[in-house]
Design a protein around this motif. Structure first.
Motif, PDB file in Angstrom:
ATOM      1  N   ASP A 162      44.577  47.133  40.808  1.00 54.30           N
ATOM      2  CA  ASP A 162      43.341  47.854  40.501  1.00 54.30           C
ATOM      3  C   ASP A 162      42.213  46.913  40.091  1.00 54.30           C
ATOM      4  O   ASP A 162      41.193  47.340  39.548  1.00 54.30           O
ATOM      5  CB  ASP A 162      43.580  48.892  39.401  1.00 54.30           C
ATOM      6  CG  ASP A 162      44.143  48.295  38.124  1.00 54.30           C
ATOM      7  OD1 ASP A 162      44.300  47.057  38.055  1.00 54.30           O
ATOM      8  OD2 ASP A 162      44.429  49.067  37.179  1.00 54.30           O
ATOM      9  N   GLY A 163      42.390  45.616  40.359  1.00 52.01           N
ATOM     10  CA  GLY A 163      41.352  44.652  40.028  1.00 52.01           C
ATOM     11  C   GLY A 163      41.451  44.088  38.632  1.00 52.01           C
ATOM     12  O   GLY A 163      40.712  43.171  38.276  1.00 52.01           O
ATOM     13  N   LEU A 164      42.365  44.599  37.844  1.00 57.16           N
ATOM     14  CA  LEU A 164      42.613  44.109  36.486  1.00 57.16           C
ATOM     15  C   LEU A 164      44.025  43.534  36.429  1.00 57.16           C
ATOM     16  O   LEU A 164      44.873  43.877  37.265  1.00 57.16           O
ATOM     17  CB  LEU A 164      42.461  45.242  35.464  1.00 57.16           C
ATOM     18  CG  LEU A 164      41.073  45.879  35.389  1.00 57.16           C
ATOM     19  CD1 LEU A 164      41.095  47.100  34.470  1.00 57.16           C
ATOM     20  CD2 LEU A 164      40.034  44.876  34.912  1.00 57.16           C
ATOM     21  N   PRO A 165      44.301  42.638  35.480  1.00 54.07           N
ATOM     22  CA  PRO A 165      45.652  42.086  35.400  1.00 54.07           C
ATOM     23  C   PRO A 165      46.698  43.184  35.296  1.00 54.07           C
ATOM     24  O   PRO A 165      46.524  44.167  34.564  1.00 54.07           O
ATOM     25  CB  PRO A 165      45.607  41.235  34.127  1.00 54.07           C
ATOM     26  CG  PRO A 165      44.171  40.844  33.993  1.00 54.07           C
ATOM     27  CD  PRO A 165      43.400  42.059  34.454  1.00 54.07           C
ATOM     28  N   ALA A 166      47.789  43.031  36.032  1.00 56.54           N
ATOM     29  CA  ALA A 166      48.881  43.990  35.945  1.00 56.54           C
ATOM     30  C   ALA A 166      49.508  43.918  34.560  1.00 56.54           C
ATOM     31  O   ALA A 166      49.410  42.906  33.865  1.00 56.54           O
ATOM     32  CB  ALA A 166      49.935  43.673  37.001  1.00 56.54           C
ATOM     33  N   GLU A 167      50.133  44.999  34.155  1.00 57.93           N
ATOM     34  CA  GLU A 167      50.836  45.000  32.879  1.00 57.93           C
ATOM     35  C   GLU A 167      51.902  43.899  32.914  1.00 57.93           C
ATOM     36  O   GLU A 167      52.717  43.832  33.828  1.00 57.93           O
ATOM     37  CB  GLU A 167      51.493  46.354  32.642  1.00 57.93           C
ATOM     38  CG  GLU A 167      52.217  46.469  31.313  1.00 57.93           C
ATOM     39  CD  GLU A 167      52.841  47.831  31.105  1.00 57.93           C
ATOM     40  OE1 GLU A 167      53.538  48.002  30.087  1.00 57.93           O
ATOM     41  OE2 GLU A 167      52.654  48.719  31.958  1.00 57.93           O
ATOM     42  N   GLY A 168      51.875  42.989  31.959  1.00 57.27           N
ATOM     43  CA  GLY A 168      52.832  41.902  31.899  1.00 57.27           C
ATOM     44  C   GLY A 168      52.427  40.671  32.695  1.00 57.27           C
ATOM     45  O   GLY A 168      53.126  39.651  32.653  1.00 57.27           O
ATOM     46  N   GLU A 169      51.307  40.737  33.403  1.00 56.92           N
ATOM     47  CA  GLU A 169      50.886  39.596  34.233  1.00 56.92           C
ATOM     48  C   GLU A 169      50.574  38.370  33.381  1.00 56.92           C
ATOM     49  O   GLU A 169      51.003  37.254  33.691  1.00 56.92           O
ATOM     50  CB  GLU A 169      49.664  39.980  35.072  1.00 56.92           C
ATOM     51  CG  GLU A 169      49.166  38.864  35.976  1.00 56.92           C
ATOM     52  CD  GLU A 169      48.059  39.309  36.920  1.00 56.92           C
ATOM     53  OE1 GLU A 169      47.405  38.426  37.529  1.00 56.92           O
ATOM     54  OE2 GLU A 169      47.839  40.540  37.060  1.00 56.92           O
ATOM     55  N   ARG A 170      49.845  38.563  32.304  1.00 52.82           N
ATOM     56  CA  ARG A 170      49.497  37.427  31.446  1.00 52.82           C
ATOM     57  C   ARG A 170      50.742  36.837  30.785  1.00 52.82           C
ATOM     58  O   ARG A 170      50.873  35.616  30.646  1.00 52.82           O
ATOM     59  CB  ARG A 170      48.479  37.857  30.391  1.00 52.82           C
ATOM     60  CG  ARG A 170      47.101  38.185  30.950  1.00 52.82           C
ATOM     61  CD  ARG A 170      46.076  38.341  29.835  1.00 52.82           C
ATOM     62  NE  ARG A 170      44.745  38.618  30.344  1.00 52.82           N
ATOM     63  CZ  ARG A 170      44.220  39.820  30.486  1.00 52.82           C
ATOM     64  NH1 ARG A 170      44.944  40.890  30.143  1.00 52.82           N
ATOM     65  NH2 ARG A 170      42.999  39.982  30.948  1.00 52.82           N
TER      66      ARG A 170
END
Length: 447
Positions: A162-170
């Protein structure tokens, strides 16, 4: 204000070309580069080979300036790597410009002297003031005009669908890279050999990564590669092939298609990543519609780049709400309609902003649109500099013909934009291990 210099942000291809154009007209410039060398961003993809030859990645006025030092263009039909482009062209050009280029100078703000964003009164009669952070503190430079050629390399798009970091991506950052890995480096190869690797993206960088990783899988059969595509099919991802007027770009697409067909790569379509979870067996990726990919060791995210306008909070901009490019340019570069080579050449007219004398050029001017050619950037700065100099006739002329991709546009052609392409659009003419990513232009490293 005409006695003040033009400030250029970024000592990359477009920024240095702008400085060369200004010098050809007898105008002063100051080039502010956050990195410690010319082409700092280009040097970060040093191993990548462009898919435009030397004949298409050297600015005309820059070449004239370099010729005074005895410099001659490398073999016109050969394809340099990023490091060769930086060392053999960008750095020599910066060296000729000499003290005009300021390294270790990060632009943190641009404004009109004594006027914030809201104030109308006396605005256009005041010079720009460029706020710069250096190793020795802060500096303010007054300018008659500002050309922002800082590129987009420092702002890669995230894995999240969705254009934002995925949950857990960072949290999984240790195992995620936002560029094509240099598999020529033994230490890097060791990270990926024998592992399950996910490649997310469908632009030129993704094609490069797929071919290189397929080559790795041939040498290390236990290596698994999963290709995540957000669209329902791979569609035009492989490009125009033999119809592409940039031969090496067409070759890149064909080699990627062959790698997929050969069975080295598992394609997963319609996958828009929602979350990344670390488990004892590696990472698990889950899409927004519930698809799941398990036992992932490493992720290569090559979904493009986006512009960072934070330093321009006090500059009056008119940007397209979708592409984040200059509003008048947006219809010409909409990735749902245009390919890399079907974009109409453009200049000062399309790049003009409400803030008179301020221009976005190079990759940053494309916002989130993909596939930027170095030739496009050189034509932009030629026109912009002519406009700043008051040569409106020259600024309005079109002096460029771009090579076609061989891919026709149409609604839905690009679901995910690869906005890092430049340097002439990049790719690999020959060796698999030297394949190219899309090369971000601009040059001001913000890493």
């Amino acid at each position: 204000m005409n006695d003040l210099p033009v400030v250029i942000v970024g000592a990359g291809p477009a920024g240095l070309a702008a400085a060369a154009q200004l010098r050809s007209r007898g105008m002063d410039s100051v080039v502010l580069e956050a990195g410690q060398a010319a082409g700092a961003s280009v040097r970060q993809w040093a191993h990548v080979r462009l898919f435009s030859p030397w004949s298409e990645i050297v600015d005309v006025e820059a070449e004239k300036l370099l010729a005074t030092t005895g410099w001659s263009r490398p073999e016109p039909t050969s394809y340099p790597t990023g490091v060769e482009w930086a060392q053999m062209y960008l750095q020599p050009l910066a060296d000729v410009l000499g003290e005009q280029v300021h390294y270790g100078s990060r632009v943190v703000g641009v404004a009109r002297r004594g006027r914030d964003l809201v104030v109308d009164s006396g605005r256009e009669s005041e010079p720009f003031v460029v706020h710069v952070a250096t190793e020795n503190g802060s500096e303010r430079i007054e300018a008659r005009a500002v050309i922002d050629a800082s590129g987009t390399w420092s702002a890669p798009n995230p894995l999240g669908g969705d254009g934002l970091p995925a949950e857990g991506e960072r949290a999984a950052a240790e195992h995620i890279i936002y560029r094509v890995p240099d598999l020529n480096d033994p230490a890097v190869r060791a990270v990926y050999a024998g592992k399950h690797i996910v490649v997310a993206g469908s632009g030129h960088s993704a094609m490069t990564a797929l071919v290189a990783l397929a080559n790795l899988a041939e040498q290390h059969p236990s290596t698994r590669v999963s290709w995540l595509v957000r669209r329902a099919s791979t569609g035009h991802a492989f490009g125009g092939g033999e119809n592409d007027q940039l031969v090496a770009r067409g070759a890149l697409g064909r080699r990627a298609q062959e790698a997929v067909t050969a069975g080295h790569i598992t394609t997963v379509t319609g996958f828009r990543t929602a979350s990344v979870t670390s488990t004892d067996r590696g990472m698990t990726l889950v899409s927004f519609d519930g698809q799941q990919l398990d036992s992932v060791d490493e992720i290569v995210v090559v979904t493009g780049f986006r512009p960072d306008h934070s330093m321009l909070s006090e500059v009056r901009l008119d940007l397209d709400p979708v592409l984040q490019s200059p509003r008048q340019l947006a219809p010409l570069i909409d990735p749902n309609v245009h390919s890399c080579g079907s974009v109409y050449p453009h200049g000062a007219k399309e790049l003009k902003q409400p803030e008179a004398g301020f221009y976005l050029v190079g990759m940053k001017s494309y916002g989130r649109a993909p596939s930027f050619l170095a030739l496009t950037g050189y034509e932009q700065v030629r026109s912009v500099v002519a406009e700043i100099a008051g040569d409106h006739e020259s600024a309005a002329r079109v002096e460029l013909t771009l090579p076609e991709t061989g891919v026709c546009g149409g609604a839905g052609l690009f679901d995910e934009a690869e906005t890092g392409d430049s340097g002439g659009c990049c790719g690999a003419p020959t060796q698999v291990e030297m394949l190219s990513i899309g090369a971000p232009a601009g040059g001001q490293s913000r890493a």
